[in-house]
Design a protein around this motif. Structure first.
Motif, PDB file in Angstrom:
ATOM      1  N   ASP A  62     -66.540  48.112  75.746  1.00 55.17           N
ATOM      2  CA  ASP A  62     -67.525  47.745  74.725  1.00 55.17           C
ATOM      3  C   ASP A  62     -66.977  47.809  73.301  1.00 55.17           C
ATOM      4  OD1 ASP A  62     -69.476  47.070  76.463  1.00 55.17           O
ATOM      5  OD2 ASP A  62     -70.812  48.753  76.031  1.00 55.17           O
ATOM      6  N   GLY A  63     -65.899  48.545  73.100  1.00 53.32           N
ATOM      7  CA  GLY A  63     -65.303  48.592  71.774  1.00 53.32           C
ATOM      8  C   GLY A  63     -64.816  47.231  71.300  1.00 53.32           C
ATOM      9  N   TYR A  64     -64.697  46.289  72.239  1.00 53.82           N
ATOM     10  CA  TYR A  64     -64.217  44.952  71.889  1.00 53.82           C
ATOM     11  C   TYR A  64     -65.338  43.930  71.730  1.00 53.82           C
ATOM     12  CZ  TYR A  64     -59.482  46.457  71.900  1.00 53.82           C
ATOM     13  OH  TYR A  64     -58.316  47.096  71.554  1.00 53.82           O
ATOM     14  N   PHE A  86     -67.034  38.892  73.214  1.00 57.40           N
ATOM     15  CA  PHE A  86     -66.040  39.968  73.168  1.00 57.40           C
ATOM     16  C   PHE A  86     -64.684  39.411  72.759  1.00 57.40           C
ATOM     17  CE2 PHE A  86     -69.167  41.618  76.116  1.00 57.40           C
ATOM     18  CZ  PHE A  86     -69.185  42.987  75.879  1.00 57.40           C
ATOM     19  N   ASP A  87     -63.854  40.270  72.216  1.00 56.61           N
ATOM     20  CA  ASP A  87     -62.442  39.946  71.999  1.00 56.61           C
ATOM     21  C   ASP A  87     -61.701  40.330  73.274  1.00 56.61           C
ATOM     22  OD1 ASP A  87     -59.853  39.555  71.164  1.00 56.61           O
ATOM     23  OD2 ASP A  87     -59.813  41.299  69.832  1.00 56.61           O
ATOM     24  N   GLY A  88     -61.833  39.492  74.277  1.00 60.43           N
ATOM     25  CA  GLY A  88     -61.234  39.788  75.571  1.00 60.43           C
ATOM     26  C   GLY A  88     -59.718  39.867  75.521  1.00 60.43           C
ATOM     27  N   ALA A  89     -59.104  39.032  74.697  1.00 56.99           N
ATOM     28  CA  ALA A  89     -57.642  39.059  74.577  1.00 56.99           C
ATOM     29  C   ALA A  89     -57.182  40.377  73.959  1.00 56.99           C
ATOM     30  CB  ALA A  89     -57.161  37.877  73.744  1.00 56.99           C
ATOM     31  N   GLY A  90     -57.954  40.870  73.001  1.00 54.77           N
ATOM     32  CA  GLY A  90     -57.620  42.160  72.399  1.00 54.77           C
ATOM     33  C   GLY A  90     -57.724  43.280  73.415  1.00 54.77           C
ATOM     34  N   PRO A 109     -60.895  51.099  69.846  1.00 53.47           N
ATOM     35  CA  PRO A 109     -62.188  51.119  69.163  1.00 53.47           C
ATOM     36  C   PRO A 109     -63.290  51.692  70.055  1.00 53.47           C
ATOM     37  CG  PRO A 109     -61.749  48.934  69.987  1.00 53.47           C
ATOM     38  CD  PRO A 109     -60.519  49.751  70.295  1.00 53.47           C
ATOM     39  N   ARG A 110     -64.353  52.154  69.409  1.00 50.84           N
ATOM     40  CA  ARG A 110     -65.517  52.666  70.135  1.00 50.84           C
ATOM     41  C   ARG A 110     -66.775  51.951  69.634  1.00 50.84           C
ATOM     42  NH1 ARG A 110     -66.195  57.470  72.699  1.00 50.84           N
ATOM     43  NH2 ARG A 110     -64.489  58.476  71.538  1.00 50.84           N
ATOM     44  N   PHE A 111     -67.595  51.474  70.569  1.00 44.21           N
ATOM     45  CA  PHE A 111     -68.848  50.802  70.220  1.00 44.21           C
ATOM     46  C   PHE A 111     -69.962  51.823  70.052  1.00 44.21           C
ATOM     47  CE2 PHE A 111     -72.798  48.560  71.474  1.00 44.21           C
ATOM     48  CZ  PHE A 111     -72.807  47.579  70.485  1.00 44.21           C
ATOM     49  N   LEU A 115     -75.410  51.498  65.738  1.00 43.48           N
ATOM     50  CA  LEU A 115     -74.913  50.632  64.671  1.00 43.48           C
ATOM     51  C   LEU A 115     -74.853  49.166  65.095  1.00 43.48           C
ATOM     52  CD1 LEU A 115     -71.847  52.749  63.461  1.00 43.48           C
ATOM     53  CD2 LEU A 115     -74.140  52.715  62.470  1.00 43.48           C
ATOM     54  N   GLU A 116     -74.884  48.934  66.409  1.00 40.09           N
ATOM     55  CA  GLU A 116     -74.661  47.605  66.972  1.00 40.09           C
ATOM     56  C   GLU A 116     -73.296  47.055  66.560  1.00 40.09           C
ATOM     57  OE1 GLU A 116     -76.355  45.297  69.146  1.00 40.09           O
ATOM     58  OE2 GLU A 116     -77.139  47.244  69.733  1.00 40.09           O
ATOM     59  N   ASP A 117     -72.343  47.973  66.381  1.00 40.83           N
ATOM     60  CA  ASP A 117     -71.001  47.591  65.965  1.00 40.83           C
ATOM     61  C   ASP A 117     -69.987  48.603  66.482  1.00 40.83           C
ATOM     62  OD1 ASP A 117     -70.406  45.172  64.625  1.00 40.83           O
ATOM     63  OD2 ASP A 117     -71.550  45.813  62.875  1.00 40.83           O
ATOM     64  N   SER A 118     -68.725  48.205  66.443  1.00 37.30           N
ATOM     65  CA  SER A 118     -67.629  49.078  66.856  1.00 37.30           C
ATOM     66  C   SER A 118     -66.942  49.681  65.643  1.00 37.30           C
ATOM     67  CB  SER A 118     -66.604  48.296  67.682  1.00 37.30           C
ATOM     68  OG  SER A 118     -67.191  47.765  68.852  1.00 37.30           O
TER      69      SER A 118
END
Length: 212
Positions: A62-64, A86-90, A109-111, A115-118
């Protein structure tokens, strides 16, 4: 495909931790539909393994999530949680870095739902870690970049939960984070359910199924 209960799953996860080498970590993935209990179970498993003396880190997919501002700019905020949000490639690149033990700390990263954000670089995976647990919706999706991500994972377990319980959990979650009852219902049985059906179609690719 194997079917695991909690006891067998814990034993297998502990076994995977012992298979790590000086140059390669073991990675265990946990997938399933939205609100199947992936995050809760992964946290419990990581805590139990750590208590038992294993060196484990939990790195959720979920961080992505793309940033909320990016989703709004792209016009896809209403389907947040779909594969293309999502940034699947990342994520795939992160798993490669986690798999190859280089002696350096890897930051992920952490979601944050509130915040609805990472938040970037919020999870540190030190060189001592033997087993990385990762959980998320699309670990078995047979399209890029998710297929590349899957190539770095040793085993992926599919977490099963009956739909009625899962729907109730999703609706309650959406309301908890500010949606009205109608908005929560529409999200649960709209984009969330489309994602759930997509994920269910990947179940046959799992190493094992897990019912809690």
């Amino acid at each position: 495909m194997r079917s695991l209960d909690r006891t067998a799953a814990f034993a297998r996860a502990a076994e995977l931790a012992t298979l790590a080498t000086s140059t390669r970590r073991a990675i265990l993935g946990i997938t399933g539909a939205p609100a199947a209990g992936k995050s809760t179970y992964a946290e419990e498993l990581a805590a139990g393994l750590t208590t038992s003396g294993h060196r484990v880190a939990l790195v959720p997919m979920d961080g992505y999530h793309l940033a909320q501002s990016a989703l709004e700019e792209l016009g896809i905020a209403d389907v947040k949680g779909a594969p293309h949000t999502f940034d699947g490639a990342g994520y795939a690149a992160l798993l490669r870095r986690l798999r190859d033990r280089t002696g350096e700390t890897v930051w992920a990263p952490r979601f944050h739902r509130e915040l609805e954000d990472s938040i970037a670089a919020a999870i540190g995976v030190g060189p001592e870690i033997d087993l990385v647990l990762t959980e998320g919706n699309y670990l078995l999706l047979d399209q890029e970049p998710w297929a590349t991500a899957r190539g770095s994972v040793d085993e992926i377990w599919y977490l099963e939960l009956d739909d009625d319980t899962r729907h109730a959990r999703l609706t309650a979650r959406h309301q908890h984070f500010g949606r009205s009852a109608q908005e929560a219902h529409d999200r649960t049985f709209g984009s969330d359910e489309r994602n759930a059906q997509l994920i269910a179609a990947t179940k046959h690719l799992a190493t094992a199924t897990l019912s809690l």
